[in-house]
Design an enzyme around this catalytic site. Sequence first.
Site, mmCIF file in Angstrom:
data_model
loop_
_atom_site.group_PDB
_atom_site.id
_atom_site.type_symbol
_atom_site.label_atom_id
_atom_site.label_comp_id
_atom_site.label_asym_id
_atom_site.label_seq_id
_atom_site.Cartn_x
_atom_site.Cartn_y
_atom_site.Cartn_z
ATOM 1 N N GLU A 43 -0.932 1.455 -5.174
ATOM 2 C CA GLU A 43 -0.812 0.231 -4.385
ATOM 3 C C GLU A 43 -0.868 -0.987 -5.306
ATOM 4 O O GLU A 43 -1.814 -1.121 -6.093
ATOM 5 C CB GLU A 43 -1.946 0.182 -3.366
ATOM 6 C CG GLU A 43 -2.091 1.450 -2.547
ATOM 7 C CD GLU A 43 -3.480 1.657 -1.965
ATOM 8 O OE1 GLU A 43 -4.177 0.661 -1.730
ATOM 9 O OE2 GLU A 43 -3.872 2.827 -1.756
ATOM 10 N N HIS A 90 0.845 -1.204 0.000
ATOM 11 C CA HIS A 90 0.000 0.000 0.000
ATOM 12 C C HIS A 90 0.885 1.262 0.000
ATOM 13 O O HIS A 90 0.885 2.026 0.967
ATOM 14 C CB HIS A 90 -0.881 -0.059 1.257
ATOM 15 C CG HIS A 90 -2.020 0.902 1.322
ATOM 16 N ND1 HIS A 90 -1.867 2.262 1.255
ATOM 17 C CD2 HIS A 90 -3.344 0.694 1.468
ATOM 18 C CE1 HIS A 90 -3.041 2.839 1.380
ATOM 19 N NE2 HIS A 90 -3.965 1.912 1.501
HETATM 20 O O1 TA6 Z 1 -6.257 1.617 -0.494
HETATM 21 C C1 TA6 Z 1 -7.186 2.637 -0.312
HETATM 22 C C2 TA6 Z 1 -7.856 2.492 1.044
HETATM 23 O O2 TA6 Z 1 -8.556 1.278 1.145
HETATM 24 C C3 TA6 Z 1 -8.748 3.699 1.254
HETATM 25 O O3 TA6 Z 1 -10.119 3.362 1.154
HETATM 26 C C4 TA6 Z 1 -8.343 4.188 2.633
HETATM 27 O O4 TA6 Z 1 -9.138 3.546 3.630
HETATM 28 C C5 TA6 Z 1 -6.882 3.766 2.675
HETATM 29 O O5 TA6 Z 1 -6.871 2.483 2.090
HETATM 30 C C6 TA6 Z 1 -6.235 3.804 4.034
HETATM 31 O O6 TA6 Z 1 -6.755 2.798 4.864
HETATM 32 P P1 TA6 Z 1 -6.221 2.763 6.398
HETATM 33 O O7 TA6 Z 1 -6.880 1.567 7.022
HETATM 34 O O8 TA6 Z 1 -4.732 2.620 6.331
HETATM 35 O O9 TA6 Z 1 -6.626 4.073 7.000
#
Ligand code: TA6
Length: 300
Positions: free
Chosen positions: A270, A166
């Site tokens: 990601e 991510h």
């Molecule tokens: O990858 C995108 C995502 O799923 C967004 O929807 C946002 O929630 C981001 O990840 C961050 O998630 P986190 O749980 O690290 O706050």
Amino acid sequence: MIDALQTRYGIEGAIAFSAGNNGLARMVLTHASGASTAVYLHGAHVTSWKSPEGAELFFVSRESHFSPQHPIRGGIPVIFPQFGGGPLPQHGFARLSEWSVAGTEVRADGSVAAVLQLSSTPETLALWPHRFHLELQVLLRERTLTLTVQVLNTDPRPFDFTQVLHTYFRVADCEQAAVVGLQGTTYLDSLRDDARETEARDEIRFAGETDRIYLNVPDCLHLRDEGNGRVLAIEKQGMPDVTVWNPWIDKARRMPDFGDDEYRWMVCVETGVAMAAPTTLAPGQRWQGETTFRVERDPA
Ligand code: TA6
């Protein structure tokens, strides 16, 4: 613990262990060119990647927690076995777990490598009743950083999983940045109830909250950080899916570990497998995915 890690895995001039933020164990890999990367054992979390000229290429929030109870906000959260919401903690438990070092080395070509590992524990089994072994290899060269993830099913039964790197890239201004290479691909728009669309643009630009899961996309993409005059290549194998995310103003305000204005300086690209729906791993089967980040142009 840090002294023991240094004694066993430290390599003069290449691999060093220290107490990072809030005393969390951190490993820094340094290439002969001056390039470097930092990895916390908490979550096997890469928090920094610097070019030989010292330019920081990843984003970490100034509000990030550095505690066993929270994921680090920024760098490369290692997502496993679940992406997004579901029966497990958001984005799974791997980024919340304490990984261990499996090995370190400086190779003949001068590249610097470290392997971190995580196996199922009574705590993970209580959350997710499957035995597994994860390995993350971090490989640093002059102008590239490669992360290779292996998932091994050590359980007598098959299990379904999703794995995602991510990655939070630092940019001068998200409105002067673009993700290039996704034109014609299919994406799910997380902001519109996962509506399935086709990407019409050859450049994804940011003028609002963006949260899209692109499916089965080309293995080479680019991030243009025009504000810095920089171009990064993102080259992947075994990781067919890509999420592009920027929280923009309102979501930034709702995230307690993210500065209200910090959406301006980051873009998430990601890479991963099975973001739309988990994939199955048979007993004894191993999955491997890899992403290489390459500085293609950097005026620094
Ligand atoms: O990858 C995108 C995502 O799923 C967004 O929807 C946002 O929630 C981001 O990840 C961050 O998630 P986190 O749980 O690290 O706050």
